[in-house]
Scaffold this motif. Structure first.
Motif, short mmCIF file in Angstrom:
data_model
loop_
_atom_site.label_atom_id
_atom_site.label_comp_id
_atom_site.label_asym_id
_atom_site.label_seq_id
_atom_site.Cartn_x
_atom_site.Cartn_y
_atom_site.Cartn_z
N GLU A 45 0.82 -1.22 0.00
CA GLU A 45 0.00 0.00 0.00
C GLU A 45 0.86 1.27 0.00
OE1 GLU A 45 -3.27 -2.50 2.62
OE2 GLU A 45 -1.70 -1.35 3.56
N HIS A 68 -4.85 -10.37 9.97
CA HIS A 68 -5.39 -10.87 11.25
C HIS A 68 -4.59 -10.40 12.47
CE1 HIS A 68 -8.28 -13.08 8.98
NE2 HIS A 68 -7.42 -13.93 8.48
N GLY A 92 -6.01 -1.56 3.55
CA GLY A 92 -7.16 -2.42 3.75
C GLY A 92 -7.41 -2.70 5.23
N GLY A 93 -8.26 -3.68 5.48
CA GLY A 93 -8.65 -4.00 6.85
C GLY A 93 -7.48 -4.44 7.72
N SER A 94 -6.45 -5.04 7.12
CA SER A 94 -5.30 -5.47 7.92
C SER A 94 -4.54 -4.27 8.46
CB SER A 94 -4.36 -6.35 7.09
OG SER A 94 -5.04 -7.50 6.65
N THR A 115 -8.59 1.54 1.60
CA THR A 115 -8.32 1.27 0.18
C THR A 115 -8.93 -0.06 -0.27
OG1 THR A 115 -6.22 0.18 0.64
CG2 THR A 115 -6.15 2.57 0.33
N THR A 116 -9.73 -0.68 0.60
CA THR A 116 -10.52 -1.86 0.23
C THR A 116 -11.94 -1.62 0.73
OG1 THR A 116 -10.28 -3.16 2.26
CG2 THR A 116 -8.50 -3.35 0.65
N ALA A 118 -13.38 -3.50 3.14
CA ALA A 118 -13.53 -4.32 4.36
C ALA A 118 -14.37 -3.62 5.42
CB ALA A 118 -12.17 -4.69 4.92
N THR A 123 -15.85 0.70 12.42
CA THR A 123 -16.29 -0.11 13.55
C THR A 123 -15.37 0.11 14.77
OG1 THR A 123 -14.97 -2.15 13.42
CG2 THR A 123 -16.78 -1.93 11.85
N VAL A 125 -14.56 -2.41 16.48
CA VAL A 125 -14.14 -3.79 16.72
C VAL A 125 -12.65 -3.94 16.41
CG1 VAL A 125 -14.50 -6.20 16.03
CG2 VAL A 125 -16.43 -4.60 16.07
N LYS A 134 -7.98 -16.25 17.03
CA LYS A 134 -8.28 -14.84 16.85
C LYS A 134 -9.24 -14.37 17.93
CE LYS A 134 -9.47 -11.43 13.38
NZ LYS A 134 -9.51 -11.15 11.97
N LEU A 153 -8.67 5.39 -4.82
CA LEU A 153 -7.65 4.59 -4.13
C LEU A 153 -7.96 3.10 -4.19
CD1 LEU A 153 -7.07 6.74 -0.92
CD2 LEU A 153 -5.63 6.65 -2.94
N SER A 156 -6.80 0.30 -7.86
CA SER A 156 -5.71 -0.66 -8.09
C SER A 156 -5.97 -2.01 -7.42
CB SER A 156 -4.39 -0.07 -7.56
OG SER A 156 -4.57 0.32 -6.22
N LEU A 157 -7.05 -2.09 -6.63
CA LEU A 157 -7.35 -3.36 -5.97
C LEU A 157 -7.78 -4.37 -7.03
CD1 LEU A 157 -7.58 -4.41 -3.00
CD2 LEU A 157 -10.02 -3.87 -3.13
N HIS A 251 -9.47 -13.58 4.59
CA HIS A 251 -10.67 -13.08 5.29
C HIS A 251 -11.85 -12.87 4.34
CE1 HIS A 251 -12.84 -10.61 8.24
NE2 HIS A 251 -13.12 -9.83 7.22
P1 NAD Z 1 -6.15 -6.74 3.54
O1 NAD Z 1 -6.16 -5.47 4.28
O2 NAD Z 1 -5.42 -7.89 4.12
O3 NAD Z 1 -5.61 -6.41 2.07
C1 NAD Z 1 -5.42 -7.47 1.15
C2 NAD Z 1 -4.28 -7.13 0.19
O4 NAD Z 1 -4.65 -6.05 -0.66
C3 NAD Z 1 -3.01 -6.68 0.90
O5 NAD Z 1 -1.92 -7.28 0.28
C4 NAD Z 1 -2.97 -5.17 0.66
O6 NAD Z 1 -1.67 -4.67 0.63
C5 NAD Z 1 -3.63 -5.06 -0.68
N1 NAD Z 1 -4.32 -3.80 -0.97
C6 NAD Z 1 -5.08 -3.07 -0.14
N2 NAD Z 1 -5.62 -2.03 -0.79
C7 NAD Z 1 -5.18 -2.10 -2.07
C8 NAD Z 1 -5.42 -1.33 -3.24
N3 NAD Z 1 -6.25 -0.30 -3.25
N4 NAD Z 1 -4.79 -1.68 -4.38
C9 NAD Z 1 -4.00 -2.79 -4.41
N5 NAD Z 1 -3.74 -3.57 -3.35
C10 NAD Z 1 -4.35 -3.23 -2.19
O7 NAD Z 1 -7.64 -7.26 3.24
P2 NAD Z 1 -9.06 -6.71 3.71
O8 NAD Z 1 -10.04 -7.67 3.19
O9 NAD Z 1 -9.23 -5.29 3.41
O10 NAD Z 1 -9.00 -6.81 5.31
C11 NAD Z 1 -8.99 -8.05 5.98
C12 NAD Z 1 -8.71 -7.85 7.45
O11 NAD Z 1 -9.55 -6.86 7.99
C13 NAD Z 1 -8.95 -9.10 8.29
O12 NAD Z 1 -7.93 -9.26 9.25
C14 NAD Z 1 -10.27 -8.81 8.97
O13 NAD Z 1 -10.41 -9.51 10.17
C15 NAD Z 1 -10.20 -7.33 9.15
N6 NAD Z 1 -11.52 -6.70 9.27
C16 NAD Z 1 -11.83 -6.16 10.46
C17 NAD Z 1 -13.08 -5.54 10.63
C18 NAD Z 1 -13.39 -4.89 11.93
O14 NAD Z 1 -14.44 -4.31 12.09
N7 NAD Z 1 -12.52 -4.95 12.90
C19 NAD Z 1 -13.98 -5.46 9.56
C20 NAD Z 1 -13.61 -6.03 8.34
C21 NAD Z 1 -12.37 -6.64 8.20
#
Ligand code: NAD
Length: 351
Positions: A45, A68, A92-94, A115-116, A118, A123, A125, A134, A153, A156-157, A251
């Motif tokens: 990112e 996670h 993203g969410g990570s 940028t995702t 998620a 939240t 949480v 977890k 943003l 690119s995903l 996830h």
């Molecule tokens: P992620 O954040 O793991 O991202 C996945 C991949 O996409 C990563 O390699 C990242 O570098 C890449 N990426 C992110 N944005 C990009 C973009 N715009 N262009 C290109 N690549 C990009 O995946 P996710 O699904 O967003 O998040 C998953 C995590 O979020 C899990 O751990 C989950 O438990 C958590 N989550 C938490 C909550 C909460 O309320 N606490 C809610 C939803 C998800």
């Protein structure tokens, strides 16, 4: 649904700011502090963060993001944040999850630039993983003070990740309908979230550069997260948390696969919820609406495609039953959960 209820709105400013994210971010950080800011963005990112942090005066960057949020990764990030006055997460969410883990113990405020789809940014949480388990909890300190969305943003995903991430958001909407603290406001927002995601996701998949499709998807993702934060985790989220934390499954894809099985299980015993989900999809039948969208998107189908072994399934049944809400619309038994997992593992038609 009970019309006597108390609804708490999140204390958060939300910007939908296409093309203006850097300026909004600078304003939000200035509101919070005058000192150093730690910007958390994973290595993948980095370029996205480069595009938005240019107007911030005093920045250190942190890239050690792992899905996670393993506890040791969180500890290292907390140590690196010493001296910072605020956190900015770009990713993203990570990435948001790591910022939350830092905020949980340091109390540092977060500005999130997602940028995702998620939705973690909206939240309270948090989640941490230790010894393949977890743990999640809810704490107002981890809710970002401000969120800034720019669909550009997310362009690119990759398409498959965009789709799975959007289906993760859809799962927040659907599962909230029978979640422990759902109220009529959550249900209304969830129905609108389903509508927005059904509008946006096919456009993202058909044309990944379609910004309007991505904007609709981001809007739906935000609504889904607000609802999830208010209503809490239903059975679907409990299943996915156990599977994700125990077997390190991806996830968003796990959510995308499991959702129709939970909907098929609960809809017959939750007619009001099923009707609202159906309305969101524009379908008489909630499951038909979901499956029609999934077919249109060519959505992920089977957990075995993500490395889960059939022999792993039995060990997940107990933890899922222990975590599941006591008032799940369909009373749960070990056999029901085992059947659901087996069907989701092989991608069978939901029963
Ligand atoms: P992620 O954040 O793991 O991202 C996945 C991949 O996409 C990563 O390699 C990242 O570098 C890449 N990426 C992110 N944005 C990009 C973009 N715009 N262009 C290109 N690549 C990009 O995946 P996710 O699904 O967003 O998040 C998953 C995590 O979020 C899990 O751990 C989950 O438990 C958590 N989550 C938490 C909550 C909460 O309320 N606490 C809610 C939803 C998800």
């Amino acid at each position: 649904m009970d019309r006597s209820f108390t609804h708490e709105w999140p204390a958060q400013r939300v910007h939908f700011a296409p093309g203006a994210v850097a300026a909004r971010l600078a304003e939000e950080v200035e509101r919070l502090c005058a000192g150093p800011v730690m910007v958390i963005a994973g290595a993948g990112e980095r370029e996205l963060a480069d595009r938005v942090v240019g107007q911030l005066p005093d920045v250190t960057r942190y890239e050690d993001v792992v899905m996670h949020v393993p506890a040791d990764v969180a500890e290292r990030a907390r140590a690196a944040a010493a001296g910072a006055e605020a956190l900015v997460s770009v990713g993203g969410g990570s990435t948001t999850g790591l910022a939350k883990a830092v905020a949980l113990t340091t109390g540092l405020p977060i500005v999130a630039v997602p940028t995702t789809y998620a939705g973690s940014e909206a939240t309270s949480v948090w989640g941490l993983t230790e010894n393949a388990r977890k743990t999640t909890g809810s704490d107002p300190r981890v809710l970002p003070r401000a969120v800034i969305y720019d669909a550009e943003l997310t362009r690119s995903l990759p398409t498959d990740l965009s789709m799975a991430s959007g289906l993760n958001a859809l799962a927040h909407c659907v599962d909230s309908m029978w979640a422990p603290s759902v109220d009529p406001i959550d249900a209304a927002l969830a129905t609108e979230g389903i509508r927005a995601l059904q509008d946006g996701l096919p456009r993202v998949v058909d044309d990944p550069t379609d910004l309007e499709g991505r904007q609709a998807t981001l809007y739906g993702a935000y609504l889904s997260a607000v609802v999830f934060s208010s209503a809490g985790s239903g059975l679907h989220h409990k299943i996915c948390h156990v599977l994700g934390g125990t077997f390190n499954l991806p996830h968003a894809q796990t959510h995308a696969v499991v959702l129709p099985y939970v909907l098929a299980l609960n809809a017959p015993n939750a007619p009001g919820a099923a009707a609202r989900i159906g309305r969101g999809f524009g379908s008489e039948d909630a499951l038909v609406g979901l499956q029609r969208l999934r077919a249109r998107l060519d959505a992920p189908r089977a957990l075995r495609d993500y490395g889960l072994k059939e022999s792993d399934l039995a060990s997940a049944v107990g933890p899922i039953l222990a975590a599941a809400p006591a008032d799940n619309p369909t009373p749960l038994t070990p056999d029901l959960i085992a059947d659901l997992l087996r069907d989701a593992w092989r991608g069978a038609d939901p029963r």
